[in-house]
Each structure stands twice: as structure tokens, then as C-alpha cells.
Design a protein around this motif. Structure first.
Motif, PDB file in Angstrom:
ATOM      1  N   ALA A 137      53.163  28.350  33.648  1.00 45.88           N
ATOM      2  CA  ALA A 137      52.638  29.694  33.903  1.00 45.88           C
ATOM      3  C   ALA A 137      53.466  30.689  33.110  1.00 45.88           C
ATOM      4  O   ALA A 137      54.660  30.856  33.373  1.00 45.88           O
ATOM      5  CB  ALA A 137      52.690  30.038  35.386  1.00 45.88           C
ATOM      6  N   ALA A 138      52.855  31.329  32.133  1.00 39.70           N
ATOM      7  CA  ALA A 138      53.584  32.292  31.306  1.00 39.70           C
ATOM      8  C   ALA A 138      54.210  33.381  32.165  1.00 39.70           C
ATOM      9  O   ALA A 138      55.366  33.752  31.988  1.00 39.70           O
ATOM     10  CB  ALA A 138      52.642  32.898  30.270  1.00 39.70           C
ATOM     11  N   SER A 139      53.450  33.879  33.140  1.00 38.00           N
ATOM     12  CA  SER A 139      53.937  34.964  33.992  1.00 38.00           C
ATOM     13  C   SER A 139      55.024  34.498  34.950  1.00 38.00           C
ATOM     14  O   SER A 139      55.912  35.256  35.326  1.00 38.00           O
ATOM     15  CB  SER A 139      52.780  35.542  34.811  1.00 38.00           C
ATOM     16  OG  SER A 139      52.301  34.578  35.751  1.00 38.00           O
ATOM     17  N   GLY A 140      54.916  33.245  35.378  1.00 40.83           N
ATOM     18  CA  GLY A 140      55.845  32.728  36.389  1.00 40.83           C
ATOM     19  C   GLY A 140      55.504  33.193  37.788  1.00 40.83           C
ATOM     20  O   GLY A 140      56.324  33.090  38.698  1.00 40.83           O
ATOM     21  N   THR A 141      54.275  33.694  37.974  1.00 45.15           N
ATOM     22  CA  THR A 141      53.886  34.230  39.284  1.00 45.15           C
ATOM     23  C   THR A 141      52.589  33.632  39.818  1.00 45.15           C
ATOM     24  O   THR A 141      52.096  34.077  40.854  1.00 45.15           O
ATOM     25  CB  THR A 141      53.728  35.761  39.218  1.00 45.15           C
ATOM     26  OG1 THR A 141      52.721  36.089  38.240  1.00 45.15           O
ATOM     27  CG2 THR A 141      55.036  36.438  38.841  1.00 45.15           C
ATOM     28  N   CYS A 161      59.275  23.543  35.335  1.00 39.05           N
ATOM     29  CA  CYS A 161      58.286  24.553  34.967  1.00 39.05           C
ATOM     30  C   CYS A 161      58.520  25.026  33.546  1.00 39.05           C
ATOM     31  O   CYS A 161      59.606  24.851  32.983  1.00 39.05           O
ATOM     32  CB  CYS A 161      58.315  25.745  35.926  1.00 39.05           C
ATOM     33  SG  CYS A 161      59.709  26.877  35.678  1.00 39.05           S
ATOM     34  N   ILE A 162      57.463  25.595  32.967  1.00 38.47           N
ATOM     35  CA  ILE A 162      57.558  26.277  31.677  1.00 38.47           C
ATOM     36  C   ILE A 162      57.005  27.678  31.890  1.00 38.47           C
ATOM     37  O   ILE A 162      55.827  27.850  32.212  1.00 38.47           O
ATOM     38  CB  ILE A 162      56.748  25.561  30.583  1.00 38.47           C
ATOM     39  CG1 ILE A 162      57.158  24.090  30.460  1.00 38.47           C
ATOM     40  CG2 ILE A 162      56.929  26.272  29.239  1.00 38.47           C
ATOM     41  CD1 ILE A 162      56.252  23.277  29.542  1.00 38.47           C
ATOM     42  N   THR A 163      57.869  28.664  31.731  1.00 47.48           N
ATOM     43  CA  THR A 163      57.455  30.053  31.919  1.00 47.48           C
ATOM     44  C   THR A 163      58.085  30.919  30.840  1.00 47.48           C
ATOM     45  O   THR A 163      59.034  30.509  30.172  1.00 47.48           O
ATOM     46  CB  THR A 163      57.851  30.555  33.319  1.00 47.48           C
ATOM     47  OG1 THR A 163      57.400  31.899  33.484  1.00 47.48           O
ATOM     48  CG2 THR A 163      59.357  30.499  33.524  1.00 47.48           C
ATOM     49  N   CYS A 164      57.550  32.116  30.671  1.00 41.69           N
ATOM     50  CA  CYS A 164      58.038  32.995  29.607  1.00 41.69           C
ATOM     51  C   CYS A 164      58.620  34.298  30.150  1.00 41.69           C
ATOM     52  O   CYS A 164      58.751  35.287  29.426  1.00 41.69           O
ATOM     53  CB  CYS A 164      56.923  33.283  28.608  1.00 41.69           C
ATOM     54  SG  CYS A 164      56.391  31.795  27.729  1.00 41.69           S
ATOM     55  N   ASN A 165      58.965  34.296  31.431  1.00 39.91           N
ATOM     56  CA  ASN A 165      59.676  35.415  32.047  1.00 39.91           C
ATOM     57  C   ASN A 165      60.944  34.901  32.708  1.00 39.91           C
ATOM     58  O   ASN A 165      60.947  33.826  33.303  1.00 39.91           O
ATOM     59  CB  ASN A 165      58.793  36.109  33.090  1.00 39.91           C
ATOM     60  CG  ASN A 165      57.739  37.001  32.453  1.00 39.91           C
ATOM     61  OD1 ASN A 165      58.036  37.775  31.560  1.00 39.91           O
ATOM     62  ND2 ASN A 165      56.506  36.885  32.920  1.00 39.91           N
ATOM     63  N   GLN A 166      62.001  35.664  32.593  1.00 40.41           N
ATOM     64  CA  GLN A 166      63.282  35.248  33.155  1.00 40.41           C
ATOM     65  C   GLN A 166      63.358  35.581  34.647  1.00 40.41           C
ATOM     66  O   GLN A 166      62.961  36.658  35.076  1.00 40.41           O
ATOM     67  CB  GLN A 166      64.431  35.934  32.420  1.00 40.41           C
ATOM     68  CG  GLN A 166      65.805  35.393  32.765  1.00 40.41           C
ATOM     69  CD  GLN A 166      66.877  35.940  31.837  1.00 40.41           C
ATOM     70  OE1 GLN A 166      66.660  36.899  31.110  1.00 40.41           O
ATOM     71  NE2 GLN A 166      68.038  35.324  31.869  1.00 40.41           N
ATOM     72  N   SER A 191      49.035  36.816  26.904  1.00 38.73           N
ATOM     73  CA  SER A 191      50.013  35.726  26.873  1.00 38.73           C
ATOM     74  C   SER A 191      49.463  34.425  26.312  1.00 38.73           C
ATOM     75  O   SER A 191      50.171  33.424  26.242  1.00 38.73           O
ATOM     76  CB  SER A 191      50.588  35.492  28.283  1.00 38.73           C
ATOM     77  OG  SER A 191      49.551  35.248  29.204  1.00 38.73           O
ATOM     78  N   ARG A 192      48.213  34.417  25.868  1.00 36.98           N
ATOM     79  CA  ARG A 192      47.697  33.268  25.134  1.00 36.98           C
ATOM     80  C   ARG A 192      48.307  33.221  23.724  1.00 36.98           C
ATOM     81  O   ARG A 192      48.183  32.209  23.037  1.00 36.98           O
ATOM     82  CB  ARG A 192      46.172  33.338  25.009  1.00 36.98           C
ATOM     83  CG  ARG A 192      45.714  34.471  24.099  1.00 36.98           C
ATOM     84  CD  ARG A 192      44.207  34.593  24.035  1.00 36.98           C
ATOM     85  NE  ARG A 192      43.820  35.664  23.128  1.00 36.98           N
ATOM     86  CZ  ARG A 192      43.698  35.531  21.814  1.00 36.98           C
ATOM     87  NH1 ARG A 192      43.934  34.370  21.241  1.00 36.98           N
ATOM     88  NH2 ARG A 192      43.346  36.553  21.066  1.00 36.98           N
ATOM     89  N   MET A 193      48.992  34.307  23.323  1.00 33.83           N
ATOM     90  CA  MET A 193      49.515  34.409  21.964  1.00 33.83           C
ATOM     91  C   MET A 193      50.919  33.807  21.881  1.00 33.83           C
ATOM     92  O   MET A 193      51.066  32.589  21.876  1.00 33.83           O
ATOM     93  CB  MET A 193      49.455  35.871  21.493  1.00 33.83           C
ATOM     94  CG  MET A 193      48.022  36.417  21.482  1.00 33.83           C
ATOM     95  SD  MET A 193      47.844  38.089  20.818  1.00 33.83           S
ATOM     96  CE  MET A 193      47.965  37.761  19.045  1.00 33.83           C
ATOM     97  N   THR A 197      51.921  29.864  22.509  1.00 35.92           N
ATOM     98  CA  THR A 197      52.533  29.076  21.428  1.00 35.92           C
ATOM     99  C   THR A 197      53.841  28.447  21.894  1.00 35.92           C
ATOM    100  O   THR A 197      54.112  27.270  21.618  1.00 35.92           O
ATOM    101  CB  THR A 197      52.783  29.968  20.198  1.00 35.92           C
ATOM    102  OG1 THR A 197      51.545  30.518  19.753  1.00 35.92           O
ATOM    103  CG2 THR A 197      53.409  29.172  19.062  1.00 35.92           C
ATOM    104  N   ALA A 198      54.633  29.215  22.607  1.00 25.45           N
ATOM    105  CA  ALA A 198      55.909  28.701  23.115  1.00 25.45           C
ATOM    106  C   ALA A 198      55.684  27.538  24.078  1.00 25.45           C
ATOM    107  O   ALA A 198      56.389  26.514  24.038  1.00 25.45           O
ATOM    108  CB  ALA A 198      56.678  29.817  23.810  1.00 25.45           C
ATOM    109  N   GLN A 199      54.716  27.681  24.957  1.00 25.61           N
ATOM    110  CA  GLN A 199      54.410  26.616  25.914  1.00 25.61           C
ATOM    111  C   GLN A 199      53.945  25.357  25.188  1.00 25.61           C
ATOM    112  O   GLN A 199      54.343  24.241  25.538  1.00 25.61           O
ATOM    113  CB  GLN A 199      53.340  27.090  26.897  1.00 25.61           C
ATOM    114  CG  GLN A 199      53.838  28.142  27.871  1.00 25.61           C
ATOM    115  CD  GLN A 199      52.721  28.734  28.706  1.00 25.61           C
ATOM    116  OE1 GLN A 199      51.601  28.907  28.246  1.00 25.61           O
ATOM    117  NE2 GLN A 199      53.014  29.041  29.954  1.00 25.61           N
TER     118      GLN A 199
END
Length: 273
Positions: A137-141, A161-166, A191-193, A197-199
Motif C-alpha cells: 500500500a503506497a499510502s500505508g493506510t 509490507c511495502i509502503t511509500c510513507n514513513q 501514487s501509480r507513478m 514504480t518503487a513497489q
């Protein structure tokens, strides 16, 4: 630490609708260039999780990805590529998405907001303590993902998990959180961008390194790949030619006989010892 969604922060670019196509592409590409460096910082966390996954899979465990929207689709893509690439059963790596298979192509409204459905979806696969469940979840929520991981923790099932927020809620319920902080998106909140890509890069690392550790690659070749089209058959023939130093005709004959690159190589070796 206060939780801030950097994935929702305003883009550092404005007036996108006034940019030329070249300006749009150049700026998107400049942002994309930052992603591998963000992933690099997460390598220690990714490595720790892979160690645990490999240990469990050697004991008969499976790997589950669970997510919603783009994150869920990315998990399904990675899971679906493992059988043809590494010749493993479809049950080894499983991708689950909020809303079920329908959501792969079309968004299912509010599916990601159900805190119980993620665990119910995992139960359909008889998830157990041998398995590993990675929430994406990019948001982590995302409630669907967080609820599933909370239940896994209660049942002593390893979570990552894989997330893009600390410092996200998802990270806090994951035994092995992977946080890849890519910052604001080119289009605010998309966050599809960069996040997507990071995920994808992290998933590439997890599945590929795991399968190599499980012996599904020989040298640098996919010797257990499924021969599902002419391109892959041709690739298999070349692998056998290179490994055994035999003619194309011999390699083709061996591949036709054993229908598997590894078996063709191993049986040729045994025959000629």
C-alpha cells in the motif's frame, strides 16, 4: 514520529496543463530517476524479509501479496510471473486484491475500506504459520491490508509490507516493514507513478532473489521456465547449447525429449559421465 503522507503532498511542478509534451516527459523522467535511489536505501529491510521468506518456503511455506488498487495489481503481476519464469506451482506465490479478480481491471468501490475482507481472502487459501504475507500500500493506510496483517500477527503468520510513507499505520503492524520514500508525485497524489514504480522494483527484488535462493536459477539462466511459446523454446535451446557445448540439433532434441531445460542438461550429463 508524526505520520505525514508524502505521497499526498503537492507536486513540485505546477501548471502541468500548460507544459508541452516534451516538458511533461522530461519532468516525469526526472522524477522517475529518483526512484532507484529511494529503493537502494530500503535494501537492508528487503534483505531481512527475504531471509525469512526463503526459510519458510524451504519448509513448505508460501508467499502472499495483498493490496488494493494499483498496489494489489502489482502484487498480482509479480505473483503471476513466478510460475512461467521459475517453473514453480501457482500456489507458491499468490496475489490478492481488494474486490477480487474483478478489481484487477476495474475499480471496485470501497473494497479497500473493509478491515475484515483481507483476512477472509487469505483464509480461502488456508494461510498458515509457514507462510509469509506482504501487504502492499503506497499510502500505508489501506484498511483492507492493515486488517489482514493485524490478523496474521495474531495467528503468528509472518508479515511484511511495502509502503511509500514513513511511519505509516501499515508499517507499524508489519514485522518487516519496507518503506520506500519517493516523495510527492508529478501529478499530486497519483501514487501509480513513482510509488508504483518503487513497489514494482521491490517486488522484482523479493521474488527474484527468493527464487534464486530456492535454486530456481542456474548460473544466470531460467532453467526451470515454462516453455509456453516459440520465443521461450528458442531461449531454452540456446541455454542447452551454451551449457553443454552441443549443436543446435542436439539441443533441440534434448529439449523436445525432456521439455525442461534443467532436466535436459542434467540427464545429458548423467548419460555421458
Amino acid at each position: 514520529m508524526q505520520f505525514t503522507k508524502t505521497t499526498e503532498q503537492d507536486s513540485k511542478y505546477d501548471h502541468l496543463d500548460k507544459m508541452s509534451i516534451n516538458e511533461l516527459l522530461t519532468n516525469i523522467n526526472n522524477e522517475d530517476k529518483t526512484v532507484p535511489f529511494a529503493v537502494e536505501k530500503a535494501i537492508p529491510a528487503i534483505e531481512n524479509l527475504i531471509h525469512e521468506i526463503v526459510q519458510r518456503m524451504k519448509n513448505g511455506g508460501r508467499l502472499f501479496y495483498i493490496g488494493a488498487g494499483t498496489s494489489g495489481r502489482l502484487g498480482i503481476v509479480d505473483a503471476s510471473e513466478c510460475p512461467p519464469t521459475f517453473g514453480v506451482p501457482h500456489e507458491w506465490v499468490v496475489g490478492l486484491i481488494a474486490g477480487g479478480d474483478t478489481a484487477i481491471r476495474k475499480a471496485v468501490e470501497f473494497a479497500e475500506d473493509d478491515t475484515n475482507q483481507g483476512w477472509l481472502d487469505l483464509q480461502e487459501h488456508k494461510v498458515s504459520t509457514n507462510d509469509t504475507v506482504i501487504g502492499i500500500a503506497a499510502s500505508g493506510t489501506t484498511p483492507y491490508v492493515i486488517g489482514a496483517l493485524k490478523k496474521c500477527n495474531e495467528k503468528n503468520i509472518l508479515t511484511g509490507c511495502i509502503t511509500c510513507n514513513q511511519g505509516s499505520p501499515l508499517s507499524k503492524v508489519s514485522v518487516h516493514p519496507i518503506e520506500i520514500i519517493v516523495g510527492a508525485e508529478f501529478v499530486t497524489g497519483s501514487s501509480r507513478m513513482k510509488a508504483g514504480t518503487a513497489q514494482k522494483l521491490a517486488l522484482n527484488m523479493i521474488s527474484t532473489a527468493t527464487m534464486i535462493q530456492l535454486g530456481k536459477v542456474k548460473g544466470n539462466k531460467m532453467v526451470d521456465m515454462q516453455l509456453s511459446n516459440h520465443k521461450l523454446v528458442e531461449r531454452g535451446v540456446k541455454m542447452i547449447m551454451s551449457e553443454l557445448a552441443v549443436s543446435q540439433e542436439t539441443a533441440q532434441r534434448l529439449l523436445k525429449k525432456y521439455n525442461n531445460v534443467r532436466k535436459a542438461i542434467e540427464n545429458y550429463d548423467k548419460k555421458n559421465r
